[in-house]
Write an enzyme that holds these catalytic residues in place. Structure first.
Site, short mmCIF file in Angstrom:
data_model
loop_
_atom_site.label_atom_id
_atom_site.label_comp_id
_atom_site.label_asym_id
_atom_site.label_seq_id
_atom_site.Cartn_x
_atom_site.Cartn_y
_atom_site.Cartn_z
N PHE A 149 -4.53 7.29 6.82
CA PHE A 149 -5.85 7.93 6.67
C PHE A 149 -6.85 7.49 7.71
O PHE A 149 -7.81 8.19 7.99
CB PHE A 149 -6.41 7.65 5.26
CG PHE A 149 -7.04 6.28 5.13
CD1 PHE A 149 -8.35 6.07 5.53
CD2 PHE A 149 -6.33 5.20 4.63
CE1 PHE A 149 -8.94 4.81 5.44
CE2 PHE A 149 -6.91 3.94 4.54
CZ PHE A 149 -8.21 3.75 4.95
N SER A 226 0.76 1.27 6.12
CA SER A 226 0.77 -0.11 5.63
C SER A 226 2.16 -0.73 5.77
O SER A 226 3.17 -0.02 5.82
CB SER A 226 0.33 -0.12 4.17
OG SER A 226 1.20 0.70 3.43
N CYS A 281 -6.61 -0.77 12.15
CA CYS A 281 -5.49 -1.71 12.22
C CYS A 281 -5.72 -2.76 13.30
O CYS A 281 -5.02 -3.76 13.35
CB CYS A 281 -4.20 -0.96 12.50
SG CYS A 281 -4.26 -0.16 14.09
P1 NAD Z 1 -0.22 4.05 3.68
O1 NAD Z 1 0.96 3.22 4.03
O2 NAD Z 1 -0.70 4.03 2.28
O3 NAD Z 1 0.05 5.61 4.02
C1 NAD Z 1 0.51 6.01 5.29
C2 NAD Z 1 1.30 7.31 5.13
O4 NAD Z 1 2.44 7.08 4.31
C3 NAD Z 1 0.51 8.43 4.46
O5 NAD Z 1 0.84 9.64 5.09
C4 NAD Z 1 1.00 8.40 3.02
O6 NAD Z 1 0.97 9.66 2.41
C5 NAD Z 1 2.43 7.93 3.18
N1 NAD Z 1 2.88 7.10 2.05
C6 NAD Z 1 2.12 6.29 1.27
N2 NAD Z 1 2.90 5.67 0.36
C7 NAD Z 1 4.16 6.09 0.57
C8 NAD Z 1 5.41 5.79 -0.05
N3 NAD Z 1 5.51 4.94 -1.04
N4 NAD Z 1 6.50 6.41 0.44
C9 NAD Z 1 6.42 7.26 1.47
N5 NAD Z 1 5.27 7.58 2.08
C10 NAD Z 1 4.14 7.00 1.65
O7 NAD Z 1 -1.39 3.64 4.69
P2 NAD Z 1 -2.91 4.11 4.69
O8 NAD Z 1 -3.61 3.45 3.55
O9 NAD Z 1 -3.01 5.57 4.86
O10 NAD Z 1 -3.40 3.45 6.07
C11 NAD Z 1 -3.86 2.14 6.19
C12 NAD Z 1 -2.76 1.22 6.65
O11 NAD Z 1 -2.24 1.66 7.89
C13 NAD Z 1 -3.27 -0.20 6.93
O12 NAD Z 1 -2.31 -1.10 6.45
C14 NAD Z 1 -3.37 -0.26 8.44
O13 NAD Z 1 -3.28 -1.55 9.00
C15 NAD Z 1 -2.21 0.58 8.83
N6 NAD Z 1 -2.35 1.10 10.18
C16 NAD Z 1 -1.57 0.54 11.16
C17 NAD Z 1 -1.70 0.96 12.46
C18 NAD Z 1 -0.86 0.37 13.54
O14 NAD Z 1 -0.90 0.89 14.63
N7 NAD Z 1 -0.10 -0.69 13.30
C19 NAD Z 1 -2.61 1.98 12.79
C20 NAD Z 1 -3.38 2.54 11.77
C21 NAD Z 1 -3.23 2.09 10.46
#
Ligand code: NAD
Length: 497
Positions: A149, A226, A281
């Site tokens: 997000f 995440s 991130c």
């Molecule tokens: P999230 O892991 O909750 O969701 C990311 C994506 O995965 C979304 O599209 C979501 O619908 C999907 N998703 C969620 N749970 C799932 C599951 N159990 N099975 C399959 N798909 C699933 O992450 P978020 O809350 O949207 O984003 C924030 C996180 O992203 C933070 O931990 C942040 O550090 C990380 N992030 C990392 C980077 C990087 O480059 N390393 C960049 C941006 C964000």
């Protein structure tokens, strides 16, 4: 109520599953749209559309693919403000911050405009008598891109331009929390000349993602989100024989040495800690103050934090917006409670902040802890909110050891005027992206982005040259044109010479 749809074969498509999720204005807490989720059948339909479009696209000339990228670049440039408004409305970040995100995404499009250069193969002539060898890189097929997000434009653009320019078809599965930007992007790519079906958008939650992981016609997955989800997508995707890159969470440290310019360090820590309400991130979440730097730094941090203006993106003076959801706000507040309970010194408390006119918004004010210890929850967890922790160490080497012991390794920075110390840090630190007097060292589009350890699963970083490697696979062609000398049966293993 606005309904947010899928995008398939160049058109919006309604969800048929009956499942949906709310999209909020995080500044007011109001539900502003409903996003329909895909079930297994609809996911299969989208994959079939992408697979059908793939063959035509991979056979589209390289020059034509680049022309599309150039048009995308121009349209995106013209649409910066409009797209930033869409991001702000659902994410809550300030307009200026959202414009910055579009700009950083644009860099990846600009890199893909030169894809012909990056796809050049190699050739060796006469490796054996009359034999030439050529190596080329070919696209993978249908690529699933699953995004978080916090950057609803930039992260999809870390993936889509390179994947498409290399000749793949892409299915984008954006975050269900701020999905509107994905449809804007799909329409923009189509207006730029991308054929229908080459970029589809699938809205949904884990059901759609699980199906993409299992689907035999999806060749590769790019994931950003995440750490627990990244790890599971990497493991499950690999088990299903796919190429996977999965970028996870972070806990980014910034070392401040006693010799540093402490005003510069304080500006940097506050900008990188509270920008986008800490939902980046690459946000700095831990300042490691070495020696007496902490005593001199804390008052400077306090002064700057007190001046921050928290408010909705719609107010031009706002510098920091709300968090993405009420659940996330409650989690961040819970982390602050825990820091206080476990004995960290709460210097600035952002709990209970009131933003006039936005009483139901998901706000947490900027929060600062001092004297944080490595075994506290606020140190161990990725908080992903406006909470900055100061850890004190006696020695520089203790600061390096602390960072190297952390399971996350996305970004890190050092603030110092000592070149030798900066060089030692750069060489000894076990982290993927390193800043020297730069708090958020996000590489430009012609380098690649990626952390180490629990911040990235897989062997490729994202965008830039590593993105090209990820979205292509090598093919080596060995050629000999028949001549009278090379005839006759020979059961021996082919030899050179
Ligand atoms: P999230 O892991 O909750 O969701 C990311 C994506 O995965 C979304 O599209 C979501 O619908 C999907 N998703 C969620 N749970 C799932 C599951 N159990 N099975 C399959 N798909 C699933 O992450 P978020 O809350 O949207 O984003 C924030 C996180 O992203 C933070 O931990 C942040 O550090 C990380 N992030 C990392 C980077 C990087 O480059 N390393 C960049 C941006 C964000």
């Amino acid at each position: 109520m606005k309904t947010i749809t899928h995008w398939m074969d160049g058109k919006v498509v309604q969800s048929r599953s009956g499942q949906s999720g709310p999209v909020h204005d995080p500044a007011t807490g109001e539900v502003i749209a409903e996003v329909g989720f895909a079930d297994v059948d609809q996911t299969d339909q989208v994959v079939a559309s992408s697979l059908a479009a793939y063959t035509g696209w991979r056979n589209t000339s390289l020059t034509r693919r680049m022309q599309v990228m150039f048009s995308v670049r121009n349209l995106l440039h013209e649409s910066k403000d409009e797209l930033a408004g869409i991001v702000s409305a659902e994410h809550g970040k300030t307009l200026d911050d959202a414009r910055g995100e579009v700009q950083r995404g644009l860099e990846s499009v600009e890199f893909a405009c030169g894809i012909a250069h990056h796809l050049k193969g190699s050739q060796s002539q006469e490796v054996s008598s009359g034999v030439d060898i050529m190596s080329v890189r070919e696209p993978l097929g249908v690529v699933g891109c699953i995004t978080p997000f916090n950057f609803p434009v930039m992260v999809p653009l870390w993936m889509i331009p390179n994947a498409l320019a290399c000749g793949n078809a892409v299915i984008l599965k954006p975050s269900e929390k701020d999905p509107s930007a994905s449809l804007y992007l799909a329409d923009l790519f189509q207006r730029a000349g991308l054929p229908e079906g080459v970029l589809n958008v699938l809205q949904g939650d884990r059901v759609a993602v699980k199906r993409l992981i299992e689907h035999p016609d999806v060749a590769a997955l790019s994931f950003v989100g995440s750490t627990p989800v990244a790890r599971s997508i990497y493991e499950e995707g690999s088990r299903h024989g796919k190429r996977v890159q999965a970028l996870g969470g972070a806990k980014n440290h910034m070392i401040v040495l006693p010799d540093a310019d402490l005003d510069l360090a304080a500006d940097a820590a506050v900008s990188a800690g509270y920008g986008s309400a800490g939902e980046r991130c690459m946000a700095i979440s831990v300042v490691v103050a070495v020696g007496d730097a902490g005593d001199r730094l804390i008052p400077k941090l306090k002064e700057r934090i007190s001046a921050l203006k928290v408010g909705p993106a719609s107010a031009p003076e706002s510098e920091m917006g709300p968090l993405i959801s009420s659940q996330h706000r409650d989690r961040v507040v819970g982390c602050i409670d825990s820091g206080e309970k476990q004995g960290a010194e709460l210097v600035m408390d952002g709990r209970g902040i009131q933003v006039p006119g936005c009483e139901k918004g998901f706000f947490v004010g900027p929060t600062l802890f001092d004297q944080v210890q490595a075994d506290m929850e606020i140190y161990r967890e990725e908080i992903f909110g406006p909470v900055l922790s100061v850890v004190r160490t006696e020695q520089f080497s203790d600061a390096i050891d602390l960072i190297n012991a952390n399971p996350y390794a996305n970004g890190t920075a050092i603030f110092t005027n000592d070149g030798g110390a900066a060089r030692q840090f750069q060489r000894e630190i076990q982290v993927g992206m390193v800043g020297v007097n730069v708090p958020i060292p996000v590489p430009l589009g012609f380098y690649s982005f990626g952390g180490w350890k629990n911040s990235l699963f897989g062997s490729h970083s994202i965008y830039g040259p590593e993105g090209v490697q990820f979205y292509t696979r090598p093919k080596v062609v060995t050629t000999r044109w028949p001549d009278p000398e090379h005839r006759g049966v020979d059961l021996g293993f082919p030899k050179s010479g």
